[in-house]
Design a protein around this motif. Structure first.
Motif, short mmCIF file in Angstrom:
data_model
loop_
_atom_site.label_atom_id
_atom_site.label_comp_id
_atom_site.label_asym_id
_atom_site.label_seq_id
_atom_site.Cartn_x
_atom_site.Cartn_y
_atom_site.Cartn_z
N ALA A 89 -44.00 11.16 -26.84
CA ALA A 89 -42.99 10.57 -27.72
C ALA A 89 -43.18 9.06 -27.82
O ALA A 89 -43.06 8.48 -28.91
N ARG A 90 -43.48 8.41 -26.70
CA ARG A 90 -43.70 6.96 -26.72
C ARG A 90 -44.94 6.61 -27.55
O ARG A 90 -44.94 5.62 -28.30
N ARG B 34 -46.18 8.35 -30.09
CA ARG B 34 -45.84 8.55 -31.51
C ARG B 34 -45.02 7.37 -32.02
O ARG B 34 -45.26 6.87 -33.11
N GLN B 35 -44.05 6.92 -31.25
CA GLN B 35 -43.21 5.79 -31.65
C GLN B 35 -44.05 4.53 -31.78
O GLN B 35 -43.88 3.76 -32.73
N LEU C 47 -45.88 4.59 -35.04
CA LEU C 47 -45.00 4.23 -36.17
C LEU C 47 -44.78 2.72 -36.23
O LEU C 47 -44.79 2.13 -37.32
N GLU C 48 -44.60 2.11 -35.08
CA GLU C 48 -44.39 0.67 -35.04
C GLU C 48 -45.64 -0.09 -35.49
O GLU C 48 -45.54 -1.08 -36.22
N ARG D 229 -45.04 6.49 -42.11
CA ARG D 229 -45.24 7.77 -41.42
C ARG D 229 -46.62 8.37 -41.68
O ARG D 229 -47.28 8.85 -40.77
N SER E 51 -42.81 15.72 -36.12
CA SER E 51 -43.41 14.42 -36.41
C SER E 51 -44.65 14.55 -37.30
O SER E 51 -45.07 13.56 -37.90
#
Length: 187
Positions: free
Chosen positions: A70-71, A73-74, A77-78, A84, A141
């Motif tokens: 999850a980190r 993927r985030q 995105l950043e 996306r 995602s």
């Protein structure tokens, strides 16, 4: 030998969870407690001061692995300013890379833990819940306006597993290349 401070006990527990998360993805959850603790640089006896059972550690290590995903993927995105599609493409490229194929310990828990989750039902209810939620979040995602994220995830995980299984043959690279091209092609 004196008692360990609370801070040191917390650090030891964190090290065991991180080590277990890597070893379970690389070798499976059948890794012995003794081998796990040795890999973490701690004594076997200290395990039961930190965890009620190996199953409790499997639960926590599974959650840790999906937290890492999850980190990542985030962070993607950043890096792509919330775009996306660009973040998904980068994720697919990294996922279907030789580096990911060759580094299961730091790799995807969907692929790394799938066989163990399918085999080990008893005592792992929490790990199964975390695994299923992690698979769902990963699939979500990957969804696009035109494609289901579950289908894309299945293609990615299947390609990774097959590439790892055929690692020492030219077919392995072919699998990664074909899957990456199919998943990143513009329709």
């Amino acid at each position: 030998m004196g008692r360990v401070s609370q801070a040191q006990a917390h650090e030891n527990r964190k090290r065991v969870v991180e080590t277990a998360s890597r070893l379970f993805r690389e070798q499976g959850t059948h890794v012995s407690v003794a081998d796990l603790m040795k890999a973490a640089g701690l004594t076997h006896g200290g395990f039961y001061k930190q965890f009620a059972s190996k199953e409790a550690l499997v639960d926590e290590a599974t959650a840790h692995a999906f937290g890492e995903v999850a980190r990542l993927r985030q962070a993607g995105l950043e890096r792509h300013s919330g775009q996306r599609e660009a973040a998904q493409r980068e994720l697919i490229d990294r996922y279907l890379s030789v580096e990911h194929r060759d580094n299961a310990a730091d790799g995807c828990p969907v692929a790394g833990l799938a066989a163990d989750m399918a085999r080990e039902k008893n005592g792992h209810d929490e790990a199964h819940r975390v695994y299923a939620e992690g698979v769902r979040a990963f699939a979500d995602s990957l969804a696009t306006e035109d494609e289901d994220g579950v289908i894309r995830l299945c293609a990615m995980v299947g390609a990774l597993v097959l590439a790892r299984a055929t690692k020492d043959s030219p077919l392995s690279d072919e699998i990664l290349t074909a899957a990456r091209a199919a998943l990143t092609a513009k329709g």
